[in-house]
Design a protein around this motif. Sequence first.
Motif, PDB file in Angstrom:
ATOM      1  N   ALA A  68      46.782  30.070 -51.661  1.00  0.00           N
ATOM      2  CA  ALA A  68      46.097  31.225 -51.226  1.00  0.00           C
ATOM      3  C   ALA A  68      47.300  31.676 -50.316  1.00  0.00           C
ATOM      4  O   ALA A  68      46.974  31.637 -48.892  1.00  0.00           O
ATOM      5  CB  ALA A  68      44.705  31.759 -50.825  1.00  0.00           C
ATOM      6  N   ASN A  69      47.699  32.807 -50.418  1.00  0.00           N
ATOM      7  CA  ASN A  69      48.985  33.555 -49.515  1.00  0.00           C
ATOM      8  C   ASN A  69      49.745  32.311 -49.298  1.00  0.00           C
ATOM      9  O   ASN A  69      49.471  32.236 -47.602  1.00  0.00           O
ATOM     10  CB  ASN A  69      47.784  35.112 -48.886  1.00  0.00           C
ATOM     11  N   PRO A  70      50.533  31.360 -49.328  1.00  0.00           N
ATOM     12  CA  PRO A  70      51.042  30.414 -49.110  1.00  0.00           C
ATOM     13  C   PRO A  70      51.926  30.825 -48.224  1.00  0.00           C
ATOM     14  O   PRO A  70      52.623  32.099 -48.164  1.00  0.00           O
ATOM     15  CB  PRO A  70      51.478  29.787 -50.332  1.00  0.00           C
ATOM     16  N   GLY A  71      52.347  30.176 -46.880  1.00  0.00           N
ATOM     17  CA  GLY A  71      53.308  30.434 -45.980  1.00  0.00           C
ATOM     18  C   GLY A  71      53.258  31.407 -45.192  1.00  0.00           C
ATOM     19  O   GLY A  71      53.837  32.394 -44.390  1.00  0.00           O
ATOM     20  N   LYS A  72      51.786  31.633 -44.597  1.00  0.00           N
ATOM     21  CA  LYS A  72      51.461  32.641 -43.802  1.00  0.00           C
ATOM     22  C   LYS A  72      50.988  32.444 -43.447  1.00  0.00           C
ATOM     23  O   LYS A  72      49.867  31.470 -42.705  1.00  0.00           O
ATOM     24  CB  LYS A  72      50.290  34.299 -44.492  1.00  0.00           C
ATOM     25  N   VAL A  73      50.966  33.193 -41.981  1.00  0.00           N
ATOM     26  CA  VAL A  73      49.455  32.912 -40.429  1.00  0.00           C
ATOM     27  C   VAL A  73      50.271  31.837 -39.596  1.00  0.00           C
ATOM     28  O   VAL A  73      50.594  32.130 -38.434  1.00  0.00           O
ATOM     29  CB  VAL A  73      48.823  33.223 -40.672  1.00  0.00           C
ATOM     30  N   VAL A  74      50.127  30.708 -40.226  1.00  0.00           N
ATOM     31  CA  VAL A  74      50.745  29.574 -39.256  1.00  0.00           C
ATOM     32  C   VAL A  74      51.805  28.198 -40.236  1.00  0.00           C
ATOM     33  O   VAL A  74      51.893  28.331 -41.185  1.00  0.00           O
ATOM     34  CB  VAL A  74      49.314  28.614 -39.308  1.00  0.00           C
ATOM     35  N   PRO A  75      52.766  28.675 -39.141  1.00  0.00           N
ATOM     36  CA  PRO A  75      54.127  27.935 -39.578  1.00  0.00           C
ATOM     37  C   PRO A  75      53.001  26.900 -40.168  1.00  0.00           C
ATOM     38  O   PRO A  75      52.413  26.063 -39.897  1.00  0.00           O
ATOM     39  CB  PRO A  75      54.600  27.780 -38.105  1.00  0.00           C
ATOM     40  N   ILE A  76      54.090  26.055 -41.452  1.00  0.00           N
ATOM     41  CA  ILE A  76      53.447  25.246 -41.674  1.00  0.00           C
ATOM     42  C   ILE A  76      53.553  23.751 -41.497  1.00  0.00           C
ATOM     43  O   ILE A  76      52.930  22.746 -41.034  1.00  0.00           O
ATOM     44  CB  ILE A  76      54.194  24.995 -43.756  1.00  0.00           C
ATOM     45  N   HIS A  77      54.512  23.605 -40.228  1.00  0.00           N
ATOM     46  CA  HIS A  77      55.239  22.805 -39.959  1.00  0.00           C
ATOM     47  C   HIS A  77      54.105  22.325 -38.293  1.00  0.00           C
ATOM     48  O   HIS A  77      54.163  21.302 -37.689  1.00  0.00           O
ATOM     49  CB  HIS A  77      57.199  22.436 -39.551  1.00  0.00           C
ATOM     50  N   SER A  78      53.727  22.930 -38.875  1.00  0.00           N
ATOM     51  CA  SER A  78      52.355  22.972 -37.197  1.00  0.00           C
ATOM     52  C   SER A  78      50.744  22.202 -38.586  1.00  0.00           C
ATOM     53  O   SER A  78      50.243  21.669 -37.725  1.00  0.00           O
ATOM     54  CB  SER A  78      51.304  24.561 -36.772  1.00  0.00           C
ATOM     55  N   CYS A  79      51.169  22.131 -39.396  1.00  0.00           N
ATOM     56  CA  CYS A  79      50.104  21.645 -39.759  1.00  0.00           C
ATOM     57  C   CYS A  79      50.135  19.688 -39.688  1.00  0.00           C
ATOM     58  O   CYS A  79      50.525  19.427 -41.239  1.00  0.00           O
ATOM     59  CB  CYS A  79      49.267  21.563 -40.889  1.00  0.00           C
ATOM     60  N   ARG A  80      49.274  19.213 -38.902  1.00  0.00           N
ATOM     61  CA  ARG A  80      49.458  17.537 -39.206  1.00  0.00           C
ATOM     62  C   ARG A  80      49.301  16.893 -40.499  1.00  0.00           C
ATOM     63  O   ARG A  80      50.655  16.584 -41.057  1.00  0.00           O
ATOM     64  CB  ARG A  80      49.104  17.230 -37.571  1.00  0.00           C
ATOM     65  N   GLU A  81      47.893  17.162 -40.824  1.00  0.00           N
ATOM     66  CA  GLU A  81      46.982  16.307 -41.514  1.00  0.00           C
ATOM     67  C   GLU A  81      47.866  17.262 -42.538  1.00  0.00           C
ATOM     68  O   GLU A  81      48.088  16.196 -44.571  1.00  0.00           O
ATOM     69  CB  GLU A  81      45.600  16.665 -41.688  1.00  0.00           C
ATOM     70  N   TRP A  82      48.343  18.380 -43.257  1.00  0.00           N
ATOM     71  CA  TRP A  82      49.410  18.283 -44.294  1.00  0.00           C
ATOM     72  C   TRP A  82      50.642  17.892 -44.628  1.00  0.00           C
ATOM     73  O   TRP A  82      51.058  17.645 -45.501  1.00  0.00           O
ATOM     74  CB  TRP A  82      49.530  20.273 -44.348  1.00  0.00           C
ATOM     75  N   HIS A  83      51.167  17.316 -43.863  1.00  0.00           N
ATOM     76  CA  HIS A  83      52.059  16.755 -43.520  1.00  0.00           C
ATOM     77  C   HIS A  83      52.455  15.420 -43.465  1.00  0.00           C
ATOM     78  O   HIS A  83      52.646  14.119 -43.612  1.00  0.00           O
ATOM     79  CB  HIS A  83      53.584  16.929 -41.870  1.00  0.00           C
TER      80      HIS A  83
END
Length: 742
Positions: free
Chosen positions: A454-469
């Motif tokens: 849902a609304n990808p790439g918005k609000v929070v920088p993706i590299h800030s999401c540790r568990e997503w990485h």
Amino acid sequence: MRVSIPAALVAELTRIVGPRHILTRGPSLIAYESDALPGYRQRPALAVFPGTRDETIAVVRALAAHGAPFVARGAGTGLSGGALAGDVTLLGLQRLKRIIQVDVEARTALVEPGVVNATLTTAVAQFGVHYAPDPSSQTACTIGGNVAENAGGPHCLKYGVTLNHVLAATVILPDGSITTLHAPTTDDAGPDLLGAFVGSEGCFGVALDVTVRLTPDPEAVRTLLADFMTVESAARCTTAIIAAGIVPAACELMDQPTIRAVEASIYAAGYPQDAAAVLLVEVDGSAAAVPADAAIIEHLCREHGARQVTVAIDGVDRARLWQGRKKAFGAMGRVAPHLVVQDAVVPRSQLADVLTRIAEIGTRHRLTVCNVFHAGDGNLHPNIPYDANDPDESARVHDAMTEIMALCIAAGGTISGEHGVGLDKIGYMESLFTADTLDAMCRLRGAFDPERRANPGKVVPIHSCREWHGLARSGTDALPMPPAPVFRALPPSDDGVIEYIPSDLTITVQAGVTLAELDAITAAYAQWCPLLPWGDDTVTVGEVLRRGLRGPANAALGAPRDLTRGLTRIDQRGVTIVAGGRVVKNVAGFDLTRLAIGAGDALGTITSATLRLRAKPAVRAALAIASSAADRAAWHAFGRGPCAPLAAEEIPAAVAAELGFAATPHLVVWIGGNEAHVAATVAAFARVGPAHALPESAWRVVRARGPFVRPVAPASDPVCEALRARVIAAFAPLRLPETHHG
């Protein structure tokens, strides 16, 4: 390179909405490349427009089945690039425009997300109520878009932003499951899922319908226009008005470039073009209160250098003054072909200095900065008209805006008060929040939308999401860490106060400070924080927020979620999360502040909080009125109209006897305001039945013995419970993988 949407998905969506309501060809999608901030352009791969609730559900479930990302969009009036769907599916909701139900007695409306903001107020005007949040785009923007952005507007200074008027929302989550999220009505309600959803910028799901609160029309309205020879004097006057204990319905500031643009357009409102700035101030309320408040405001304007203060003589005159303000952005189209509209918030006490420095930034970059903004809550809108086809000018605009945003952050402010982060502000998030706080926002998003479709790439920088990485929290994370947070705590004083700025009506305290101690600290400045839960004042701020404790004055003065600007907590992983800030309006990132209020220990331990203060009413009074079935409707009418008290409780016979009255049920009301308002309200309640004056200490007895009617929590559902469990799990300690030994 364009992303190809599977033919099977296109066929299924076409079957659901019909061929007239799906766009797949490039030229037909051009209109959806941008929102009202034209600096960003991203063309969707296709656009689909369901016309009913069932069609919307079917569309979202089809997207989920195909694992397809999507972006929900309302009227496209957003100003952050938040509803752009670059190479993915755009889900347009503007056809869902039914006002499903209006409950006049409860003063609520159930609406679909495509209902236009101003249309709702027009529809309910016959009942003497209106929908209070009023963005400048209210004649076009939709309720669904307002919910996504937690939109504000001029009159949110007194009445609050969208969140304060949303009671419930039926939501379809990105995986296609449906649940209803409710505003907390009881203590210990658990994580505030509705508070997290409102302002999530479409990243947490799609609202199928929204239940909103309607506000009674005021008895009287007074609109004043004051002109000043410096912008700084107008800003200082704003601070003085709020510090005097008056909360106007609105307090707007426009500078000379804006005034001249408006007066040269079809929206000309009669503003003095030689003024450096004008303040448009509106007060409303009871017929008794408004003249006295307006007189004080006029005096303060003149005291701070206003050349002239004029008052709108009637509704037509008032509408003309407001049209100039609300159409100011459109009027700037005469100045240049393009416009950058920014949105930042600074503490009110910093307004004059920040505006001076913004002017210096504009001069240094050879740009004209037009300021038109919500001065009463410090919500700035520095706008720069320019020609986007001129590379040099575009570069100077970019540099100037970057400096302005950094200036607002350094002043203790935030990057958005109502427009949201979207694409436009995502680059500033790491300057505002710690890496741990950004990661917490990512974890919250993952609870609502594990696949981030849902609304990808918005609000929070993706590299800030540790568990997503796939990164656990450790000192060896390969990701770059942002600078130290702006909202760093100052060394606490002996009384538990971390920071107290009376002119901003905010205080930051340690969680262990009791309400009695808080009241004693703020009383020296004739201020208070109306956290008034049932019980006594020995309860701590941390306990009030941890449990979301409610009390008799919540309806009039705000519940804990309304009075908390920011908080610091240590989650179950031992991570310190600094959420929110100390400004009045803040929609930067996902709302970790309200999420934690009422959540108990499920999300960790609250260690400090920044609270909104109010000026103590100039006059207060308490009354007891004998209650009977015959007069109950009459005093309820008084209690919900322009003479609404600070609190009203129907007490049982035993408590009435304890207060020294006949052992029969009584209505006890607590009234506050200026002298004229209190006198008129006392007289109004006395007309209902015999009214007896009470010492204000009687409220301690009432609070100690109540609550007399315990609210019933709204029924939950399996989807909501599963979502709540995922949110709690997102902040639970990490589980290490099991090791098997042979």
